[in-house]
Design an enzyme around this catalytic site. Sequence first.
Site, short mmCIF file in Angstrom:
data_model
loop_
_atom_site.label_atom_id
_atom_site.label_comp_id
_atom_site.label_asym_id
_atom_site.label_seq_id
_atom_site.Cartn_x
_atom_site.Cartn_y
_atom_site.Cartn_z
N HIS A 168 0.81 -1.22 0.00
CA HIS A 168 0.00 0.00 0.00
C HIS A 168 0.84 1.27 0.00
O HIS A 168 0.54 2.23 -0.70
CB HIS A 168 -0.91 0.04 1.23
CG HIS A 168 -2.16 -0.77 1.08
ND1 HIS A 168 -3.24 -0.33 0.36
CD2 HIS A 168 -2.51 -1.98 1.59
CE1 HIS A 168 -4.20 -1.23 0.41
NE2 HIS A 168 -3.79 -2.24 1.16
N GLU A 195 -5.13 -2.76 12.79
CA GLU A 195 -6.22 -2.55 11.84
C GLU A 195 -6.69 -3.90 11.30
O GLU A 195 -7.88 -4.21 11.28
CB GLU A 195 -5.72 -1.66 10.70
CG GLU A 195 -6.74 -1.41 9.60
CD GLU A 195 -6.13 -0.70 8.41
OE1 GLU A 195 -6.91 -0.18 7.60
OE2 GLU A 195 -4.89 -0.66 8.27
N HIS A 196 -5.74 -4.71 10.84
CA HIS A 196 -6.02 -6.07 10.36
C HIS A 196 -5.20 -7.04 11.20
O HIS A 196 -3.99 -6.87 11.33
CB HIS A 196 -5.61 -6.26 8.90
CG HIS A 196 -6.12 -5.22 7.96
ND1 HIS A 196 -5.40 -4.08 7.64
CD2 HIS A 196 -7.27 -5.15 7.27
CE1 HIS A 196 -6.09 -3.36 6.78
NE2 HIS A 196 -7.23 -3.97 6.54
N ASP A 227 -10.18 -7.18 1.95
CA ASP A 227 -10.06 -5.94 1.18
C ASP A 227 -11.08 -5.88 0.06
O ASP A 227 -11.48 -4.79 -0.35
CB ASP A 227 -8.65 -5.82 0.58
CG ASP A 227 -7.61 -5.43 1.61
OD1 ASP A 227 -7.99 -4.90 2.67
OD2 ASP A 227 -6.41 -5.65 1.35
#
Length: 445
Positions: free
Chosen positions: A274, A340-341, A374
């Site tokens: 990312h 977050e994940h 995602d």
Amino acid sequence: MTSRIELARVDLRGRTPTAAELRTALPRGGVDVDSVLHHVRPVVEAIRDRGVEAAQEFSEKFDGVVPASIRVPAQELDRALDELDPAVRTALEIAIERTRKVHADQRRTDTTTEVVPGGTVTERWVPVERVGLYVPGGNAVYPSSVVMNVVPAQAAGVGSLVVSSPPQAQFGGLPHPTILAAAKLLGVEEVWAVGGAQAVALLTYGGTDTTGSALEPVDMITGPGNIFVTAAKRLCRGLVGIDAEAGPTEIAILADATADPIHVAADLISQAEHDVLAASVLVTDSAALADAVETAVNAQLEVVKHHHRVAEALSGKQSGIVLVDTIDQGLRVVDAYAAEHLEIQTADASAVAARVRSAGAIFVGAWSPVSLGDYCAGSNHVLPTAGCARHSSGLSVQTFLRGIHVVEYTEAALKDVAGHVVALSKAEDLPAHGQAVQARFEALS
């Protein structure tokens, strides 16, 4: 042959750090939003004062293009969908279907509680009137973020939606056509060609488009963005609601010796793809797995498209391997990190996952990678970052709903409790509160 990278290691074996010590010991990156506020404030103020004219100036400065109009013409949405790669269209349709299915079950129903005979409190759920959904540009194209923002807003019953995404010079000042196509697939008719801090400001204050049509301000802004978008959200918060101040994306993987190092390495790399600031953290009680994962990471980096970006992210202070004595200790670590994940790749992964207290989303077992979430799991990928999962949730239908308490008492029910209201008002030295109740009965006597 590319140079080998080494993942930083934090060795907690033989130690029992406190929660406070864990917060400082664990890999963590993040950005300093305060450091850019002085850059962003003039942008917000210029758009407050001069509207679209200022927004277009900033588009030219930051995006290298001035769109003919802020609002994307309807025919451009139609054209983008007509020209969309059929395989991408099918994938988006699957993502939309699954995401709608999950979010439909999040709808809230009004609840009325009879507190006493004649006295009720109803919690009524009312959607936000108008919402701006921001979809970033930058390193990648994010039609999936269109899905993740639009679907819960629609499920909540939001009546007016606008998607805002940066204009692209290569597409004549329009947002990326895949973004436009995703919006059209979802039934969104209003898309603005404006990005960055200027998008947040224009969504907040509204304006008049170059065509003369009104660009109505919104009540709430959701969606991820870079540090400048986050700073603009901070400055505009209060005038509008926001979902969160999102930081760089992150993954933590809690794994033991049963995990496949190739899978773990691939998942760490996928998140690092990312952004150079993305965080990829492995927590494990197996030194052998840690070594194998590092070897697998380097082998896979040889064929990764965005090699330099991934390598920089994995080598940064925000990424690394945390060694623990046991999975129980690993659970303490991942709860302190509040990723977050969070992936759980251990023996009896479901039972381990059930013990996690802090994560934006949890991915259980070898066949539930973050990349599934995602796109096509049905879950939402707009999630809390930078440890905010300790106290906040990801984007959901609830984000777009307001709970309003509706109080309705009869004369008898109020009279029955009047003395208690008066007593509490005197205790708080707010006697007029009690008198507001007494006046009703004195007037009747």
